[in-house]
Design a protein around this motif. Structure first.
Motif, mmCIF file in Angstrom:
data_model
loop_
_atom_site.group_PDB
_atom_site.id
_atom_site.type_symbol
_atom_site.label_atom_id
_atom_site.label_comp_id
_atom_site.label_asym_id
_atom_site.label_seq_id
_atom_site.Cartn_x
_atom_site.Cartn_y
_atom_site.Cartn_z
ATOM 1 N N VAL A 177 0.843 -1.207 0.000
ATOM 2 C CA VAL A 177 0.000 0.000 0.000
ATOM 3 C C VAL A 177 0.873 1.249 0.000
ATOM 4 N N VAL A 178 1.876 1.252 0.907
ATOM 5 C CA VAL A 178 2.741 2.440 0.991
ATOM 6 C C VAL A 178 3.520 2.622 -0.306
ATOM 7 N N LEU A 179 4.003 1.500 -0.859
ATOM 8 C CA LEU A 179 4.737 1.572 -2.125
ATOM 9 C C LEU A 179 3.841 2.133 -3.229
ATOM 10 N N ALA A 180 2.596 1.635 -3.265
ATOM 11 C CA ALA A 180 1.674 2.101 -4.300
ATOM 12 C C ALA A 180 1.412 3.595 -4.147
ATOM 13 N N MET A 181 1.256 4.043 -2.885
ATOM 14 C CA MET A 181 1.015 5.474 -2.666
ATOM 15 C C MET A 181 2.194 6.305 -3.163
ATOM 16 N N ILE A 182 3.401 5.850 -2.811
ATOM 17 C CA ILE A 182 4.594 6.622 -3.185
ATOM 18 C C ILE A 182 4.756 6.649 -4.704
ATOM 19 N N LEU A 183 4.587 5.487 -5.340
ATOM 20 C CA LEU A 183 4.774 5.447 -6.798
ATOM 21 C C LEU A 183 3.713 6.280 -7.506
ATOM 22 N N THR A 184 2.475 6.229 -6.985
ATOM 23 C CA THR A 184 1.431 7.041 -7.599
ATOM 24 C C THR A 184 1.766 8.521 -7.470
ATOM 25 N N TYR A 185 2.206 8.890 -6.264
ATOM 26 C CA TYR A 185 2.579 10.295 -6.047
ATOM 27 C C TYR A 185 3.661 10.712 -7.042
ATOM 28 N N ASN A 186 4.676 9.840 -7.197
ATOM 29 C CA ASN A 186 5.761 10.147 -8.127
ATOM 30 C C ASN A 186 5.248 10.324 -9.544
ATOM 31 N N LEU A 187 4.380 9.395 -9.922
ATOM 32 C CA LEU A 187 3.939 9.387 -11.312
ATOM 33 C C LEU A 187 3.087 10.616 -11.621
ATOM 34 N N ILE A 188 2.201 10.998 -10.685
ATOM 35 C CA ILE A 188 1.328 12.131 -11.013
ATOM 36 C C ILE A 188 2.064 13.451 -10.913
ATOM 37 N N ASN A 189 3.227 13.464 -10.255
ATOM 38 C CA ASN A 189 4.001 14.701 -10.211
ATOM 39 C C ASN A 189 5.176 14.662 -11.169
ATOM 40 N N SER A 190 5.037 13.915 -12.246
ATOM 41 C CA SER A 190 6.128 13.834 -13.220
ATOM 42 C C SER A 190 5.558 14.159 -14.600
ATOM 43 N N LYS A 265 -8.721 12.385 -8.197
ATOM 44 C CA LYS A 265 -7.353 12.824 -8.445
ATOM 45 C C LYS A 265 -6.538 12.945 -7.167
ATOM 46 N N SER A 266 -7.015 12.332 -6.086
ATOM 47 C CA SER A 266 -6.297 12.506 -4.838
ATOM 48 C C SER A 266 -6.007 11.161 -4.203
ATOM 49 N N ILE A 267 -4.765 10.968 -3.754
ATOM 50 C CA ILE A 267 -4.368 9.707 -3.139
ATOM 51 C C ILE A 267 -5.180 9.463 -1.865
ATOM 52 N N TRP A 268 -5.339 10.506 -1.046
ATOM 53 C CA TRP A 268 -6.094 10.358 0.204
ATOM 54 C C TRP A 268 -7.583 10.249 -0.078
ATOM 55 N N GLY A 269 -8.019 10.956 -1.116
ATOM 56 C CA GLY A 269 -9.439 10.886 -1.479
ATOM 57 C C GLY A 269 -9.844 9.474 -1.836
ATOM 58 N N VAL A 270 -8.988 8.799 -2.605
ATOM 59 C CA VAL A 270 -9.292 7.422 -2.993
ATOM 60 C C VAL A 270 -9.345 6.530 -1.752
ATOM 61 N N LEU A 271 -8.460 6.810 -0.774
ATOM 62 C CA LEU A 271 -8.474 6.020 0.473
ATOM 63 C C LEU A 271 -9.816 6.190 1.182
ATOM 64 N N ILE A 272 -10.260 7.442 1.290
ATOM 65 C CA ILE A 272 -11.552 7.700 1.939
ATOM 66 C C ILE A 272 -12.667 6.985 1.181
ATOM 67 N N GLY A 273 -12.630 7.108 -0.144
ATOM 68 C CA GLY A 273 -13.663 6.478 -0.965
ATOM 69 C C GLY A 273 -13.684 4.967 -0.778
#
Lengths: 343, 358
Positions: A177-190, A265-273
């Motif tokens: 989960v943490v890896l997925a969050m980090i990679l997603t963050y990286n990808l959307i900010n690239s 479009k939000s990592i935390w938003g998807v978690l809440i959802g």
């Protein structure tokens, strides 16, 4: 010395990944409370976190690349069965099985991705739905790998000759989960994330800026498929049972709902959802004795349906949009108060 | 076989562009060793491309011979017409190769949608460093011409030739839409096409997409290379924003900004990739008079500063007459006149097209 450490600490605190890692550490503690909250709830939370990985991949697809797909559940199914095939049919180690699953994901994702080059929007959703139903039929007809209509039980994963208990698998889930969050963050900010947004916004403008539509649509599909397959691998490791017919439209729609309700479009938003759609259902409704009577079995669907309608009508940016708005308002108020004091 | 050859060529172009990106990156961070390596590869590749070009030239010469022979025979009218057109295009191409000043040439360009000929045998040449205006009444096919140049449409007939900053000639028809920017051609759109979810600075980074050299995994893992590259490109974006006097908007979303500012942001975005030809689709649409005047000044300024050629479509006659060196008027896809603003103003055919005949 102390100042230096403090400065370093502040730097770390401000690093975007630190929140994700903190979230990981906090979730690691949950199994410790199992005697208090009950094993069912821990199981439900584990399943929810697994679906969160899948939903993160899907948010990349729908929120960034703007491609609506209803084939997500089939990918998760492929993940579960390829782990079983790798470990129990071919007796491969866990790591190799994951690599196999990812390889399958890349192939299947590219097939789905090529479809997306021709069609868009609702039509793409329908075609991916068709492809995923084909996948479900295939699951039914290859009992050697999938157990056919009766489903496949799995003995559990073993790392370095040690069979992992469910608590150990929980750690594995949190790591992914943490890896997925980090990679997603990286990808959307690239550049890749920005290119996907540009394509979603206007295909022709994106092409004029040198963004290859083929490349980024395929990338989006493949990445989201890999996430889904990893979700499947984790599901098989934790639940140890998977049945082909389970991976059809209902799960795909739930994942879509989770992403849309939370904020696509939000990592935390998807978690809440994910927690609202899957967590409420698995952890709350399915564990209240009153609601477990058969006539109330589908009450969670009614509630999630109402939620989707309300969120779509009043908060098109999802629940995270609402939260961001509230935070902004509070900050503005505080700012106004402070400036008054200065005057 | 033909498809394979074409694919090989596009592959060459793409690899060349990739190496150019790497060259830019190593130049910026000052890595001499890697820069030399890249330069060597570039040189090798250029010579290979020259060879490829020579082969193509030979093929073309053969084809022309063949056509000339065939023309002597008895042919159907439409076949004959097609052959003659091909000869004409080839002749124009030869002229383009010899002309040092030419930057972009359209010869006998036609674009047909079903039964409608949106552009019909249009030919003109844009010279290096000039501001070239394309005018015409509504539905004259101006935007279609733009879309043909940037390869959104593949023209049904005719030729499109372009010379880049390195004095290499390209037949634009051989390229794909997203490869055209690597040659130095950038365009803007009639209705501003920005990414509304991103800040203004990020929008400029999207515009610089084609100069990023980091691969997918570098981006996925945010390796130091990407960080360095982002820094370089962000610095450049800030420079461009400062030049266009819109630096104060860098961190806000473009959503809700005044139209004049949006146009400026789009212009800034085109400047991110060091283009040599900027194609502006109705830059003054939706602007008031003062904004239009400012825009005219800005266009001339950036032309001089960045050593550009500007090609624009415009409805605002004031702007066109003020800033253009050369104007081409078209109507119903056909050429009416080419000339300086005063010549165009006096031209009878143009007056008739705009005001109607007697």
């Amino acid at each position: 010395m102390k100042d230096k450490l403090l400065k370093k600490f502040h730097e770390l605190r401000k690093h975007p990944f630190s929140v994700f890692i903190l979230f990981g550490f906090v979730s690691l503690l949950i199994p410790l409370f199992a005697p208090v909250i009950g094993v069912t709830i821990v199981d439900a939370l584990a399943k929810t976190l697994i679906y969160y990985v899948v939903a993160l991949g899907f948010s990349l697809l729908i929120g960034y690349a703007g491609l609506a797909s209803l084939g997500t559940a089939a990918f998760v199914g492929i993940g579960t069965f390829s782990l079983y095939t790798g470990m129990q049919v071919f007796n491969l180690p866990f790591i190799v099985s994951i690599a196999l699953a990812i390889a399958i994901a890349i192939v299947v994702g590219s097939i789905f991705g090529f479809v997306s080059l021709r069609i868009e929007g609702m039509y793409l959703a329908i075609v991916t739905l068709g492809l995923s139903e084909i996948a479900v039929e295939l699951f039914k007809n290859f009992p050697r790998f999938t157990g056919g209509v009766s489903g496949q039980t799995f003995v559990g994963i073993s790392l370095f000759g040690l069979r992992l208990s469910n608590t150990a698998v929980w750690i594995l889930i949190i790591a992914f989960v943490v890896l997925a969050m980090i990679l997603t963050y990286n990808l959307i900010n690239s550049p890749t994330g920005r290119a996907m947004l540009a394509i979603k916004n206007s295909e022709s403008a994106a092409q004029a800026m040198g963004i290859s539509v083929i490349k980024y649509r395929l990338t989006a599909f493949v990445v989201s498929t890999v996430y889904a397959v990893i979700g499947g691998v984790l599901y098989m490791s934790y639940v140890k049972f998977s049945i082909g017919t389970h991976w059809s439209l209902a799960i795909s729609l739930n994942i879509l709902a989770a992403v849309v309700v939370g904020g696509s479009k939000s990592i935390w938003g998807v978690l809440i959802g994910t927690f609202i759609i899957f967590g409420l259902d698995l952890a709350v409704f399915k564990s209240i004795p009153f609601l477990m009577q058969s006539q109330y079995a589908n009450v969670s669907f009614i509630i999630s349906g109402i939620l989707i309608i309300v969120v779509m009508m009043y908060f098109p940016n999802g629940i995270i949009g609402l939260i961001n708005k509230l935070i902004y308002k509070i900050k503005a108020k505080r700012l106004a108060k402070n400036s008054k004091v200065e005057v | 076989m033909n498809i394979f050859k074409k694919y090989k060529q596009t592959l060459y172009v793409r690899n060349f562009a990739k190496l150019k990106r790497k060259q830019f990156y190593y130049q910026e961070i000052g890595n001499e060793r890697k820069l030399n390596l890249v330069n060597d590869k570039l040189e090798k590749m250029s010579s290979e491309m020259v060879l490829l070009e020579q082969n193509k030239e030979l093929e073309r010469a053969n084809r022309i011979e063949e056509i000339k022979l065939k023309l002597n025979e008895d042919l159907k009218d439409d076949v004959k017409e097609r052959f003659e057109l091909e000869l004409k295009v080839e002749e124009d191409r030869q002229r383009f190769m010899k002309d040092d000043n030419a930057h972009l040439m359209l010869t006998n360009l036609s674009m047909q949608f079903g039964g409608l000929k949106a552009v019909n045998r249009l030919s003109f040449t844009v010279k290096k460093g000039e501001i070239f205006g394309l005018i015409g009444p509504n539905g004259a096919g101006k935007t279609t011409v733009f879309n043909c140049i940037t390869q959104f449409y593949k023209p049904t007939e005719g030729g499109l030739y372009y010379r880049d900053r390195l004095h290499k000639n390209h037949a634009l028809i051989d390229y794909q839409t997203h490869d055209v920017i690597d040659l130095g051609i950038v365009r803007t759109f009639q209705n501003v096409e920005l990414v509304w979810e991103l800040s203004v600075l990020d929008n400029l980074l999207v515009g610089a997409h084609s100069i990023y050299s980091s691969g997918f995994f570098t981006q996925l893992l945010h390796l130091p290379r990407l960080k360095k590259e982002e820094e370089i490109i962000k610095k450049k974006a800030i420079e461009v924003l400062t030049k266009l006097k819109i630096l104060q908007y860098k961190d806000v979303s473009p959503w809700g900004l005044p139209y004049g500012i949006l146009k400026r942001i789009e212009l800034a975005r085109t400047l991110m990739t060091n283009p040599s030809l900027i194609i502006l689709d109705e830059p003054a649409a939706g602007l008031n008079e003062t904004e239009t005047k400012e825009l005219a000044k800005l266009i001339i300024e950036i032309r001089n500063e960045f050593d550009l050629t500007i090609f624009l479509v415009e409805h605002d006659m004031g702007l066109v007459m003020d800033i253009c060196d050369q104007i081409c008027a078209i109507s119903f896809g056909q050429l009416l006149a080419i000339g300086t603003p005063t010549e165009i103003q006096k031209n009878k055919a143009v007056q008739e097209a705009y005001l109607g005949g007697e």
